[in-house]
Each structure stands twice: as structure tokens, then as C-alpha cells.
Enzyme design. Structure first.
Site, PDB file in Angstrom:
ATOM      1  N   LYS A  58      46.647  89.564  47.104  1.00 42.63           N
ATOM      2  CA  LYS A  58      47.553  88.800  46.243  1.00 42.63           C
ATOM      3  C   LYS A  58      48.959  88.870  46.837  1.00 42.63           C
ATOM      4  O   LYS A  58      49.392  89.937  47.283  1.00 42.63           O
ATOM      5  CB  LYS A  58      47.526  89.409  44.843  1.00 42.63           C
ATOM      6  CG  LYS A  58      48.285  88.614  43.779  1.00 42.63           C
ATOM      7  CD  LYS A  58      48.110  89.283  42.415  1.00 42.63           C
ATOM      8  CE  LYS A  58      48.842  88.554  41.308  1.00 42.63           C
ATOM      9  NZ  LYS A  58      48.644  89.228  40.006  1.00 42.63           N
ATOM     10  N   SER A 133      47.355  86.208  36.490  1.00 42.86           N
ATOM     11  CA  SER A 133      48.135  85.678  37.591  1.00 42.86           C
ATOM     12  C   SER A 133      47.441  85.819  38.944  1.00 42.86           C
ATOM     13  O   SER A 133      47.864  85.200  39.906  1.00 42.86           O
ATOM     14  CB  SER A 133      49.496  86.373  37.650  1.00 42.86           C
ATOM     15  OG  SER A 133      49.323  87.758  37.908  1.00 42.86           O
ATOM     16  N   SER A 157      45.842  90.350  34.371  1.00 44.08           N
ATOM     17  CA  SER A 157      45.970  89.427  35.504  1.00 44.08           C
ATOM     18  C   SER A 157      44.849  89.503  36.525  1.00 44.08           C
ATOM     19  O   SER A 157      44.729  88.615  37.369  1.00 44.08           O
ATOM     20  CB  SER A 157      47.304  89.655  36.215  1.00 44.08           C
ATOM     21  OG  SER A 157      48.340  89.187  35.404  1.00 44.08           O
TER      22      SER A 157
END
Ligand SMILES: [Zn+2]
Lengths: 460, 471
Positions: A58, A133, A157
Site C-alpha cells: 500500500k 482505504s 481499511s
């Protein structure tokens, strides 16, 4: 080594395989846009348990040689001068970083639509969001672009996009994985997590990245788990409402399946659940307001072409560099920390946090874990505007609970209907991750992991 | 009719080798932005790690100031914007500082006064802005430097008290070896709070004066401020609560910001740092670091060694000098002699050679040796001074130098007798003159005797023998 992992290593070991892999990723990326930066030429020379496995990171986790944009205009061009401990450990174990995945700006959002750089679509249905996210990581894993990816989980997330994309998503016990290198959003809540289609690999990656880190004084050595084998006693919430019909169906079916597998399901009350979201947003935004104060355009990050004085420089840098959701949360955080208002907001939220922890402790005295839906809806579509930003936040209550309490939680994929996967969340006491892996393995026969249409194991 | 209340907030840089939350060197004078890393530059994703040595030094100061030591000290974020502060928050302490509720004694005009310490807390320093024409440059070498803040209660009355407190404090941290306490280099900085009110009415409205960078300015600024506020009250006006700066060119304080512009620091617990709970080992180390503090040492020196106030002040100012002094004393030399020589001729030699006592060739043993020669009349004062110079020049022991140069005094009675008889024989006419009543010529004879021995003869014995001969 699991069958899944073996295939990855084998397929990538030939020149033909690597070429097919590159083309496969390229064709998927045109549809889903899960990576902000993908480098198919990367490989590894390290020997280790994860030798030869590519993985996605990420893009709010520092990796030397890559940018760390955090999905923002602010850091669009920031090169990472160092590597996060978790990434370092995976590299040491033989895995290699093949790309950086898209995310909601600074990890704030439930759709990855808050990325300032790129749109990520759900591989099951490109009209739907991949969740947030860590939506880039979830989409990449679901489409088979990487065997696993790292995400970060502040309020769900990792688990929510995992649910939307039909993959496993682990949020470990707070502190068991070093946060060094994770761009801070809400320090006391967030942790680096793992996404994969394979539960054994998920466990292996977790075992690789966990452990005390001298660079992170909040990191802890996990204690030895107490009970790792089933059958388990699993708590479910007594009165759960407002679920999307598909999620309700998956939830009911999971309960039936758990019992059929020999586990015991008991109903419990979680009175603090209704306070989870306000407490979460109060604490998260308070911490975010401080964590994001460093972005001024002075040392790095977006800098205006011209500024009158330091104040002007900072103001321009932030007004251009931050998106609306980020600005909203910084303002909210600044507001709740104002002098004279702390008791009303921040301190009260901390008290709720303690109450939630106590609530869970009470439940865990009698049961091995707690099961809830991961999210009240499946992946939402952009056309329907099915969930407003506000509704998205309210829907975080199941996942935020684990972050506020610091306990581990895992999204386990269940049914898929009309190309919409639904995941269930299992929450365990601290350090009891092995229970989560066990329950996932136990459910695998009932709910085998499904492949998105167009998925290919050998990219042919 | 007014009472004034002054409190000081002193910041000191701790001598901890590395920065407060990373392993960068904490050192002055290096090239700009060389002692920096992602942590002290606040890069995305980095985390602070608390420097245990700095914590040890902080607890040492808190202990020396009689504070209650925190069994669980915590860090907070103090949010405010400043271009040279990388994270735009400062990691500081608020709820559980390393020490609270302490006190320290100072001596004002010979009277001891207890100053209460509100708290002692740790924080990180900011960088340094350098304004050059149109541009502003920032040096982050100092950013993250371990800083200890010591906050007093408003127990000081006038600028003079504050100046004495400050100097005393400077001496204290040097004694403890926790800071060099150097105001010029910015390793000791001071802010002051001052309020005045009608007698018996308690504290008035508080005015803060920031960035006082010398103890003289502290005195001047506080007295100026007390007078300014007194005049306002005289005129029936109200003192406004504000932050002011000392203007050293005009000798006045000026407004920096008003209460309306006051900063809201929005303190909250630093989530990246767990609380620090000192172990027994740690606390033992803190105890071991304690030393006899300057004020008590001064009292003891005056009582034990019967020194004057000025002599004592000179000796105890530097712990190393005071330790040296006691070492020389322990070798059996009269204390007043040590004190006089140390503050006089030794100091002159040190200045001349641009040296510190401890790095000079004059070890305590050599110094004691020299003074013993003098004390036992084996050498007289003038030659003792020459011997001292020679120790510095030649790096040899006084005994060797005196022997080499043949400087030892002639005190042997027979030898003196013979010498004087010779001089008398050579100067028969002068002897005759004295005997017939011209006593003024005695000095001339004494001079001849000294000349004959190159001044090495013991003057007292020579006088005595001469008197016997001349009757
Ligand atoms: Zn550093």
C-alpha cells in the site's frame, strides 16, 4: 508451502511465465487500476520462506526506491528514503516488492475513490468500488496480480476492502507488527495488515512481519496464543440490524455453517457498539490533525511556485495538496482537541474506548471469538451513489471496534452472489491470531475462495 | 506597596550524545543539516524512540531539585506551527513530567531563600532559522536535541533574584554534568513570567517575557517589566496578559503577542511513545549521579576551611577546581595557602598558558609539593613563583626544578653563620659604622648577604644571626 504459493513461484520461474505475468497484470490494470507503480522486472536474491513471491505494498508504507504518495497530491513526488520494517522483513524472507498499491488519500476513506491520483475499480464489477482505504491492495490480490499485499488498517481499511473483493484481510493485534515506515494517520489505532486469497500464506506473511522492533517503541513481542485449535465458541451479536439483504443472508448462512462444523454459536450483547463510530472518528481525527501537520511543503511535498512568506507557503501547499476528506478530518481533529473542549470530545472518546475494550474482555471470558459482518453492505456502486460519505462512516462500526480495542480481526470471504462477494469478520482476543486462521480454514470447505471472472492462475 | 512575583522557565540542552528521539549526533558547530535523519526531519512513516540517557539526565536534575520523581513518565504532543519544527508538533511532557513539586535554595545577600520548582520536563528542540536577505534558511541540526525545561513557582521577587537563581542553576547543571549551561551557545535559555499586585492580593496578571539570552538581560528585563507594570497600576490602568520580548538595543520589553493571539497547544498523549517507567537500576544510576551541590559545598568550604567568601566563590565555581582544591588539601598543605595560590598565581599561569587547571602540568601532587617547600621555608616566595612558572614551562615536578636550579633556601644555621661572617669581614667599615650607632646601614648589609646567596638565604634566620653579630 501451500499449493497456492507453490504455483506462484513455479509460474514465475520461467521466462515465458514472467512474460505472461506482465501481460496479465497490464490487461487487468487497464480495468481496475490497483497499482500506482508496478515494476514487473523486480525480483529477489534472498533465500527464505517467501522466496520468489512478489507482493504489493500500500502506497502509504515506505519502501526505498519507490515513492510513498499516500494517494495524495501532497506527496505525489516524494521518494522514500528508507524502508518500513514490515517490508524489510518480507524482503529478508525472499519476497520482493513488485509495486505500490492505490489507496484513499492518507488512508482516509472507504472506497479508494478518495485517492487524488487514480481510480481503482472492483475486479468483480468495475462499476463498483474496491473498498478502502487499502482498495488497491485488495483489488490487486483478488485479480491475482500478486499473491499477497500489505495494507494498513486504522478503522477497517484492510478488512472492508477484503470483504468487497472477496479475499482474506487480517488486521493484527495492535503493536505486534512494527509501524515504522507506515505513514501515520491515527497512530494509536492503525496497524499494517495482510491481504491474500490464501489463508496459509496470510498466516505465513503475518508470522514473518510480526515482532518487536527497536524503531517502534509501541511494538510488542506477541505472547504465546492460548487456544489455537477448534472447535470454538463463537459469539454473535444479539440484535443486529440495518444489514443489506445479501450481507444478512451471508451472516445467517455463516452462523448455520459454523454450527454445522461443530462450533458453538452464542448470542451476546455489545452495548458499546453504538458509540464506536463517534469515538473512532474523534480519536482518529485528533491524531490525524497532528500527524498531518508536518506536510507544509517546506522540506518535501507539494510546493507552490511562489509564496509571499512561510505562512503563505504552507497555506498554498495544503490547499492544493490535500483533498476534501483529508481537510475535513484535520479540521475535525483540530476542533475536538481545542482547549476547553477536550473533556467534551477527546477525553470522552478515550473513555468510550476503554469501555469498548472492557466490553470485549467480558465477552472473551466466555467465548473464543466474536463474529460480525465486516461491513453492512457489499461493494457499493458509483452510479447508484448507494452510500453517502456519512453513511460510509457510520457503516464502519463493526470494523472500528477491533481498532479501538487493539485486538486482531480477520475478514473471511463467504458467499458471492451476482459477482458481489461478502465477508464476515472474526475478532479474537489480543495475540490470538492463530484462532482466526483456524476458523478461516474451517470455513474454507463451506465457502471456498472464489475467483473473479477473468482470473487465471497461470496467466495463460 | 506592590508585590512582584517572578517565575522562570529555563531550558537546558542535555549532554546526551544523541538526539532525544533518534540516534543523530547532538553536537554544535557541525555543518548545517548534517546531523539529520528521516526521524528528526519528521519524514512520513518514521517514529520516535526515546533516548534513555536523556531520561537519566532529566531524572538526575529532578532528583537534585528535590522533586517527586515520576514512576511513570509520559510524553504529549504540543501542537504549534513553526517553520523550523519538522513535525509541527513538539514532543513534550505535560501530565506526567519526570519530576514535580521540588525546591532549590538560593542565597540572596547572604540569606538563603527556597524557590519552589513546579516541574521538570523533557522535550525536543526545534531547528534554527537563518534569515539572509530575501530568503530564510533552516538548519535542522538542533532539531530534536534533548531539551530539559525547569519551571519555578513565582517565588522570585526581583530581577536580582532571578539572576542569582539563574547563575546558581547554571552552576548546578555543570556540577551534575548534565549540561554545559552555556547561554551564548544557546544550551541554556530562559523565559520569565512576571506579575505584580497590591501587597497581600496575590498574583496579578501574568506577562511572559521570552528568549532572554543572558543572565544580565534577565535582571534588566524583569526589573524593567516590574517598573512598567507598577506605573500602569499607579495610573489606575490594567496590565494586559501578553507575551513580550526583551529588546536589548533599547533596554525595554515589547509586545510579541496578546492574550487573544495566545497559542492553543492542543496537548494530547503521544501515541508513538509508551510511558517510561524507571527501573530500580535506572533510579540507582540517577542516585549515583548526585553530587554535593555548589551552595552546600560553599557553606562547607567556608566552615571547614575558614576561607573568605570571595576565595570560596572562586574555588567552588567550577566543580573540577573545587575537587582539585580538596585533593591538594588532603595532601597536607595549609588551606589558606592553597586558596591564595590557586586564585592568584596559579590562575595567572593558567591564563598565560590558556589552559584549564585539570589539563595543566600542575597536578594536585605537584602543587602540594611546591606549597610544602614554601611552607617548610625550604624556598621563599619569589622563587616559589619562579618554580611554578617553570612547572608550566618545563612540565617537571617542583622538587626536580628546585634541585636543578639550586633554588633551595639556605636555612642551615652553621652555613648561614659562615656566610654572614664572610660578608661582615668584607664590609668592616660598614660594621664599624653600625656599631657606632648608624643603624641605617643594616639594610645594606642584609642586601649584601642576599646578593652573595642569590637571594636563597632564609631571610628570617639571616636577620637573627646578623642581630647576634652586631649586638
Ligand atoms: Zn535524526
Amino acid at each position: 508451502m501451500s499449493q497456492f504459493t507453490k504455483k506462484w513461484v513455479e509460474n514465475l520461474s520461467t521466462e515465458v511465465g514472467r512474460k505472461r505475468y506482465r501481460l496479465y497484470v497490464e490487461s487487468w490494470e487497464k480495468k481496475i487500476g490497483s497499482f500506482l507503480d508496478f515494476r514487473s522486472e523486480n525480483s529477489s536474491h534472498n533465500e527464505g520462506k517467501l522466496k520468489g513471491l512478489p507482493f504489493g505494498v500500500k502506497d502509504n508504507i515506505a519502501t526505498r526506491g519507490f515513492k510513498v504518495t499516500c494517494g495524495s497530491k501532497m506527496l505525489e513526488n516524494l521518494l522514500s528514503p528508507y524502508t518500513a520494517t514490515a517490508v524489510e522483513k518480507l524482503i529478508d524472507a525472499g519476497a520482493y516488492v513488485v509495486g505500490k498499491t492505490n489507496l484513499d488519500e492518507f488512508g482516509m476513506g472507504s472506497s479508494t475513490d478518495n485517492s487524488a491520483l487514480q481510480q481503482t475499480n472492483n475486479p468483480w464489477d468495475i462499476n463498483r468500488v474496491s473498498g478502502g482505504s487499502s482498495g488497491g491492495s485488495a483489488a490487486a490480490v483478488a485479480a491475482g496480480l500478486v499473491p499477497f499485499a500489505l495494507g494498513t488498517d486504522t478503522g477497517g481499511s484492510v478488512r472492508q476492502p477484503a470483504s468487497f473483493c472477496g479475499v482474506y484481510g487480517l488486521k493484527p493485534t495492535y503493536g505486534t507488527v512494527s509501524r515504522f515506515g507506515l505513514t501515520a494517520y491515527a497512530s494509536s489505532l492503525e496497524v499494517i495488515g495482510v491481504l491474500s486469497k490464501d489463508i496459509d500464506l496470510t498466516e505465513q506473511v503475518y508470522n514473518t512481519i510480526k515482532g518487536e522492533d527497536p524503531k517502534d517503541q509501541t511494538s510488542i513481542k506477541p505472547e504465546v496464543p492460548t487456544k489455537t485449535k477448534g472447535p470454538f465458541t463463537i459469539a454473535v451479536l444479539d440484535n443486529i440490524s440495518d444489514l443489506d439483504p445479501l450481507v444478512q443472508k451471508a451472516y445467517d448462512k455463516t452462523i448455520v455453517s459454523l454450527e454445522a462444523l461443530g462450533h458453538t454459536v452464542v448470542k451476546v450483547q455489545l452495548p458499546t457498539l453504538e458509540y464506536v463510530v463517534p469515538a473512532y472518528y474523534t480519536i482518529a481525527t485528533a491524531e490525524a490533525s497532528a500527524n498531518l501537520a508536518r506536510y507544509t511543503g517546506i522540506r518535501y511535498g507539494l510546493q507552490p511556485l511562489y509564496s509571499e512568506n512561510p505562512d503563505d507557503l504552507v497555506q498554498k501547499s495544503r490547499s492544493e495538496g490535500f483533498g476534501d476528506e483529508v481537510k475535513l478530518r484535520i479540521l475535525l481533529g483540530t476542533y475536538v482537541l481545542r482547549s476547553g473542549f477536550q473533556d467534551q470530545y477527546y477525553h470522552r472518546a478515550q473513555k468510550i474506548r476503554t469501555a469498548i475494550r472492557n466490553d470485549l474482555d467480558r465477552i472473551f471470558k466466555d467465548v473464543d471469538m466474536l463474529m460480525t459482518p465486516t461491513f453492512p453492505t457489499p461493494a457499493f456502486s458509483r452510479d447508484e451513489k448507494s452510500l453517502t460519505q456519512f453513511q460510509q462512516k457510520v457503516a464502519d462500526k463493526f470494523t472500528c471496534t477491533a481498532n479501538l480495542a487493539g485486538v486482531p480481526a480477520l475478514n473471511v470471504p463467504t458467499i458471492v452472489e451476482n459477482n458481489l462477494p461478502v465477508g464476515m469478520q472474526f475478532i479474537a482476543p489480543v495475540f490470538e491470531e492463530p484462532r482466526l486462521f483456524e476458523i478461516a480454514r474451517s470455513l474454507k470447505d463451506v465457502f471456498p475462495i472464489q475467483d473473479v471472472p477473468g482470473y487465471s492462475e497461470d496467466w495463460s | 506597596m506592590y508585590e512582584s512575583f517572578v517565575g522562570l522557565e529555563i531550558h537546558i540542552h542535555l549532554l546526551a550524545d544523541s538526539k532525544m528521539f533518534c540516534s543523530c549526533k547532538a553536537q554544535y558547530g557541525d555543518e548545517e543539516n548534517t546531523n539529520v535523519c528521516p526521524v528528526c526531519l519528521g519524514y512520513p512513516g518514521v517514529l520516535p524512540t526515546a533516548n534513555e540517557k536523556a531520561l537519566e539526565l532529566a531524572y538526575t536534575v529532578a532528583e537534585a531539585l528535590n522533586c517527586e520523581l515520576s514512576p511513570r513518565t509520559t510524553f504529549e504532543r504540543k501542537n504549534y506551527f513553526y517553520p523550523d519544527m519538522p513535525k509541527n508538533y513538539q514532543i513534550s511532557q505535560f501530565e506526567h513530567p519526570v519530576g514535580k513539586n521540588g525546591w532549590v535554595e538560593i542565597e540572596v545577600n547572604g540569606e538563603k531563600k527556597k524557590i519552589r520548582i513546579h516541574d521538570v520536563h523533557l522535550e525536543e528542540d526545534a531547528g534554527k532559522m537563518i534569515h539572509a536577505g530575501d530568503v530564510s534558511l533552516i538548519d535542522y541540526n538542533r532539531a530534536g536535541y534533548p531539551l530539559l525545561e525547569i519551571v519555578t513557582e513565582p517565588d522570585l521577587v526581583r530581577g536580582e533574584d532571578a539572576e542569582i537563581y539563574l547563575k546558581n542553576f547554571q552552576r548546578l547543571v555543570r556540577y551534575l554534568g548534565v549540561s554545559d549551561g552555556n547561554m551564548e551557545e544557546g544550551s541554556l535559555r530562559c523565559d520569565a513570567n512576571v506579575s505584580i499586585n497590591l501587597e497581600g492580593q496575590g498574583l496579578g496578571r501574568k506577562v511572559e517575557i521570552k528568549n532572554l539570552n543572558s543572565s544580565r538581560f534577565v535582571k534588566l528585563a524583569l526589573n524593567y517589566e516590574i517598573d512598567r507594570q507598577s506605573l500602569l497600576l499607579d495610573e489606575g490602568k490594567i496590565v494586559s496578559q501578553e507575551t513580550r520580548l526583551w529588546n536589548e538595543n533599547r533596554d525595554i520589553t515589547t509586545v510579541m503577542r496578546s492574550k487573544e493571539q495566545a497559542l492553543d497547544y492542543r496537548y494530547f498523549p503521544e501515541p508513538d511513545l509508551p510511558p517510561f517507567c524507571p527501573s530500580d537500576d535506572f533510579l540507582q544510576k540517577v542516585k549515583d549521579r548526585q553530587v554535593e551541590l555548589p551552595l552546600y559545598r560553599k557553606d562547607r568550604f567556608i566552615k571547614e576551611y575558614q576561607l573568605t567568601e570571595d576565595q570560596t566563590e572562586f574555588i567552588i565555581d567550577d566543580k573540577a577546581v573545587a575537587d582539585y582544591f580538596e585533593q591538594v588539601i588532603s595532601l597536607g598543605v595549609p588551606t589558606d595557602m592553597v586558596a591564595t595560590w590557586l586564585s592568584g598565581d596559579v590562575q595567572k599561569e593558567l591564563n598565560k598558558n590558556n589552559m584549564k587547571l585539570l589539563e595543566s602540568p600542575l597536578s594536585p601532587e605537584r602543587f602540594a609539593e611546591l606549597l610544602k617547600y614554601l611552607d617548610e621555608d625550604r624556598i621563599h616566595g619569589k622563587l616559589a613563583k619562579q618554580t611554578l612558572s617553570a612547572v608550566f614551562d618545563e612540565n617537571k615536578s617542583p622538587g626536580d626544578i628546585i634541585a636543578e636550579k639550586g633554588w633551595e633556601q639556605i636555612s642551615n644555621a652553621d652555613q648561614v653563620q659562615t656566610l654572614i661572617e664572610q660578608v661582615l669581614a668584607d664590609n668592616q667599615s660598614v660594621v664599624d659604622a653600625i656599631k657606632s650607632g648608624d643603624d641605617r646601614q643594616r639594610g645594606y648589609l642584609m642586601g649584601q648577604i642576599m646578593k652573595k646567596t642569590n637571594g636563597r638565604i632564609n631571610p628570617q634566620i639571616a636577620q637573627k644571626v646578623l642581630s647576634e653579630k652586631l649586638g
